[in-house]
Design an enzyme around this catalytic site. Structure first.
Site, PDB file in Angstrom:
ATOM      1  N   GLU A   1       0.811   3.872   2.054  1.00 54.11           N
ATOM      2  CA  GLU A   1       1.139   4.167   3.218  1.00 54.11           C
ATOM      3  C   GLU A   1       2.478   3.405   3.689  1.00 54.11           C
ATOM      4  OE1 GLU A   1      -1.755   3.393   2.068  1.00 54.11           O
ATOM      5  OE2 GLU A   1      -3.391   4.059   3.183  1.00 54.11           O
TER       6      GLU A   1
ATOM      7  N   CYS B   1       0.777  -1.376   0.001  1.00 57.27           N
ATOM      8  CA  CYS B   1      -0.022   0.077   0.152  1.00 57.27           C
ATOM      9  C   CYS B   1       0.807   1.238  -0.039  1.00 57.27           C
ATOM     10  CB  CYS B   1      -0.824  -0.040   1.300  1.00 57.27           C
ATOM     11  SG  CYS B   1      -2.051  -1.084   1.298  1.00 57.27           S
TER      12      CYS B   1
ATOM     13  N   CYS C   1      -2.041  -1.203   7.254  1.00 50.03           N
ATOM     14  CA  CYS C   1      -1.332   0.031   7.207  1.00 50.03           C
ATOM     15  C   CYS C   1      -1.336   0.794   8.644  1.00 50.03           C
ATOM     16  CB  CYS C   1      -1.487   0.961   6.238  1.00 50.03           C
ATOM     17  SG  CYS C   1      -0.916   0.368   4.666  1.00 50.03           S
TER      18      CYS C   1
ATOM     19  N   CYS D   1      -5.744   0.664   5.078  1.00 49.86           N
ATOM     20  CA  CYS D   1      -6.282  -0.387   5.387  1.00 49.86           C
ATOM     21  C   CYS D   1      -5.672  -0.882   6.994  1.00 49.86           C
ATOM     22  CB  CYS D   1      -5.846  -1.313   4.408  1.00 49.86           C
ATOM     23  SG  CYS D   1      -4.048  -1.904   4.551  1.00 49.86           S
TER      24      CYS D   1
HETATM   25  N1  THU Z   1      -4.426   0.552  -1.212  1.00 51.84           N
HETATM   26  C1  THU Z   1      -3.597   1.493  -0.496  1.00 51.84           C
HETATM   27  O1  THU Z   1      -2.541   1.451  -1.314  1.00 51.84           O
HETATM   28  N2  THU Z   1      -3.669   1.964   0.531  1.00 51.84           N
HETATM   29  C2  THU Z   1      -4.931   2.030   1.200  1.00 51.84           C
HETATM   30  O2  THU Z   1      -5.094   2.570   2.329  1.00 51.84           O
HETATM   31  C3  THU Z   1      -6.053   0.950   0.675  1.00 51.84           C
HETATM   32  C4  THU Z   1      -5.878   0.238  -0.508  1.00 51.84           C
HETATM   33  C5  THU Z   1      -4.244  -0.162  -2.127  1.00 51.84           C
HETATM   34  C6  THU Z   1      -3.888  -1.668  -2.321  1.00 51.84           C
HETATM   35  C7  THU Z   1      -4.128  -2.161  -3.599  1.00 51.84           C
HETATM   36  O3  THU Z   1      -3.076  -1.607  -4.535  1.00 51.84           O
HETATM   37  C8  THU Z   1      -5.401  -1.115  -4.118  1.00 51.84           C
HETATM   38  O4  THU Z   1      -5.299   0.069  -3.201  1.00 51.84           O
HETATM   39  C9  THU Z   1      -6.768  -1.909  -4.065  1.00 51.84           C
HETATM   40  O5  THU Z   1      -6.974  -2.401  -2.810  1.00 51.84           O
END
Ligand code: THU
Length: 145
Positions: A57, A55, A95, A92
């Site tokens: 973050e 992610c 994170c 999420c």
């Molecule tokens: N994702 C993030 O980068 N940060 C978040 O807080 C939520 C989800 C990304 C992971 C994945 O690449 C995409 O969003 C869909 O879940």
């Protein structure tokens, strides 16, 4: 020196196209500010095997930690489908747990932004009530092996 929130959001909006999202096309950017006013951006980086996806973050946190920074003030998070940060993307659970490792949940701020004008601010404690962190393992003796 504390920066203007709009400036941090602008850095996130600029970083958003760098997200590597061939599978979801859901692009996220994060802008992590240290207590000293340094800034690390991060984007989500997906993977054909799915679970190695990182992610935005965590990308920002891991960049900072690997550069020697461990004291953080706040993080801006923005993103959405097709890279349009309309809805406001909340971090999420994984994170939030990584934030718990390095940040004081009562003071660390998570800014969920839709644009330079529209954002809301929450503490890590609000996002992860009664979180488990390094303090829970203080004074725990290591097992003999
Ligand atoms: N994702 C993030 O980068 N940060 C978040 O807080 C939520 C989800 C990304 C992971 C994945 O690449 C995409 O969003 C869909 O879940």
């Amino acid at each position: 020196m504390e920066r203007d929130i709009k400036e941090l959001i602008k850095l996130g909006l600029d970083a958003l196209p760098l997200a590597y999202t061939p599978y979801s096309n859901f692009k996220v950017a994060a802008v992590l500010e240290t207590l000293d006013g340094r800034v690390y951006t991060g984007v989500n980086i997906e993977n054909a095997a799915y679970t190695p996806t990182n992610c935005a973050e965590r990308t920002a946190f891991f960049k900072a930690i690997s550069e020697g920074d461990r004291r953080f003030r706040r993080i801006v998070v923005l993103g959405g489908k097709g890279g349009i940060p309309e809805e406001g993307t909340a971090p999420c659970g994984v994170c939030r747990q990584v934030m718990m490792e390095f940040c004081d949940p009562k003071t660390f701020e998570v800014i969920i932004a839709k644009s330079e004008e529209e954002y809301r601010t929450m503490t890590l404690e609000q996002l992860l009530p009664e979180g488990f962190g390094p303090d829970n393992l203080k004074e725990v003796p290591h097992e003999d092996i």
